[in-house]
Design an enzyme around this catalytic site. Structure first.
Site, PDB file in Angstrom:
ATOM      1  N   GLY A 155       0.816  -1.205   0.000  1.00 48.58           N
ATOM      2  CA  GLY A 155       0.000   0.000   0.000  1.00 48.58           C
ATOM      3  C   GLY A 155       0.852   1.258   0.000  1.00 48.58           C
ATOM      4  N   CYS A 156       0.323   2.326   0.533  1.00 46.82           N
ATOM      5  CA  CYS A 156       1.023   3.611   0.543  1.00 46.82           C
ATOM      6  C   CYS A 156       2.329   3.515   1.317  1.00 46.82           C
ATOM      7  CB  CYS A 156       0.133   4.675   1.175  1.00 46.82           C
ATOM      8  SG  CYS A 156       0.950   6.267   1.392  1.00 46.82           S
TER       9      CYS A 156
END
Length: 220
Positions: free
Chosen positions: A51-52
């Protein structure tokens, strides 16, 4: 009408060819021989995507034995990727990733893999939380067969435990591209930014509850 149809067919043909080229390039990354990063001053490096990278960076920097977590890009085929070129996920290319610099005498690669799985939703495909897209997919990178075996065994054990398919892909490490300066230490430098307060900090706090035994004494 025939002219329009011909134009559409030609456009579709070129689109298919372009996708085939992209897929072939990406498959070459997946099939490549892993590159092993040598120790430097007794410190090792490991690479993860989940993810981020703002979230992932903060998680790993809270772990004992981790000196630094650097945000960047890995797992794709484009040279010199940028946030702008990679952020739309329109082609199958790099994922937002982190480079973990750690002391193997304090924390093992096995533990880092445990941290990785404990700090995410392991079943979410192509994203984590609100961040969705190919650039947010989960990848664990291995540098040798020993690491690959560790990853695959832990992935299989987790799948059996939760009775679900684990989304994380397993890639041979090739190269890590360091991200832009403004992405580094983002969670620590921007604690009041809305994404940090609503997504990153809650994810970090959930991880702390999950694995309190690995946390640094001064973990924020």
């Amino acid at each position: 009408m025939k002219k329009i149809l011909s134009t559409l067919v030609i456009a579709l043909l070129f689109s298919c060819q372009n996708n085939a080229q992209v897929n072939a390039k990406q498959q070459a990354v997946i099939d490549a021989e892993p590159i092993e990063v040598p120790l430097k001053n007794g410190k090792a490096k490991a690479y993860f995507a989940s993810g981020c990278f703002w979230c992932v960076e903060a998680v790993f920097e809270s772990v004992k034995g981790v000196d630094e977590s650097i945000s960047g890009y890995a797992g794709g085929h484009t040279k010199n990727p940028t946030y702008e070129s990679n952020s739309y996920g329109r082609i199958k290319d790099h994922a937002e990733a982190v480079e973990i610099i750690y002391d193997p005498n304090v924390v093992s690669f096995e533990t880092l893999v445990d941290v990785y799985f404990a700090s995410q939703n392991p079943t979410q495909l192509n994203g984590q939380g609100p961040d969705k897209g190919y650039q947010y997919r989960s990848i664990i990178f291995y540098q040798n067969n020993t690491q690959k075996k560790i990853i695959e065994e832990k992935k299989a054990a987790l799948a059996k435990k939760i009775k679900a398919t684990i989304a994380a892909e397993v890639y041979p490490f090739q190269k890590f591209w360091v991200g832009e300066d403004y992405h580094q230490n983002y969670e620590r430098l921007h604690p009041n930014q809305s994404y940090i307060t609503n997504v990153s900090a809650p994810r970090l706090n959930r991880f702390k509850i999950e694995m309190p035994e690995v946390l640094k004494g001064n973990s924020h």
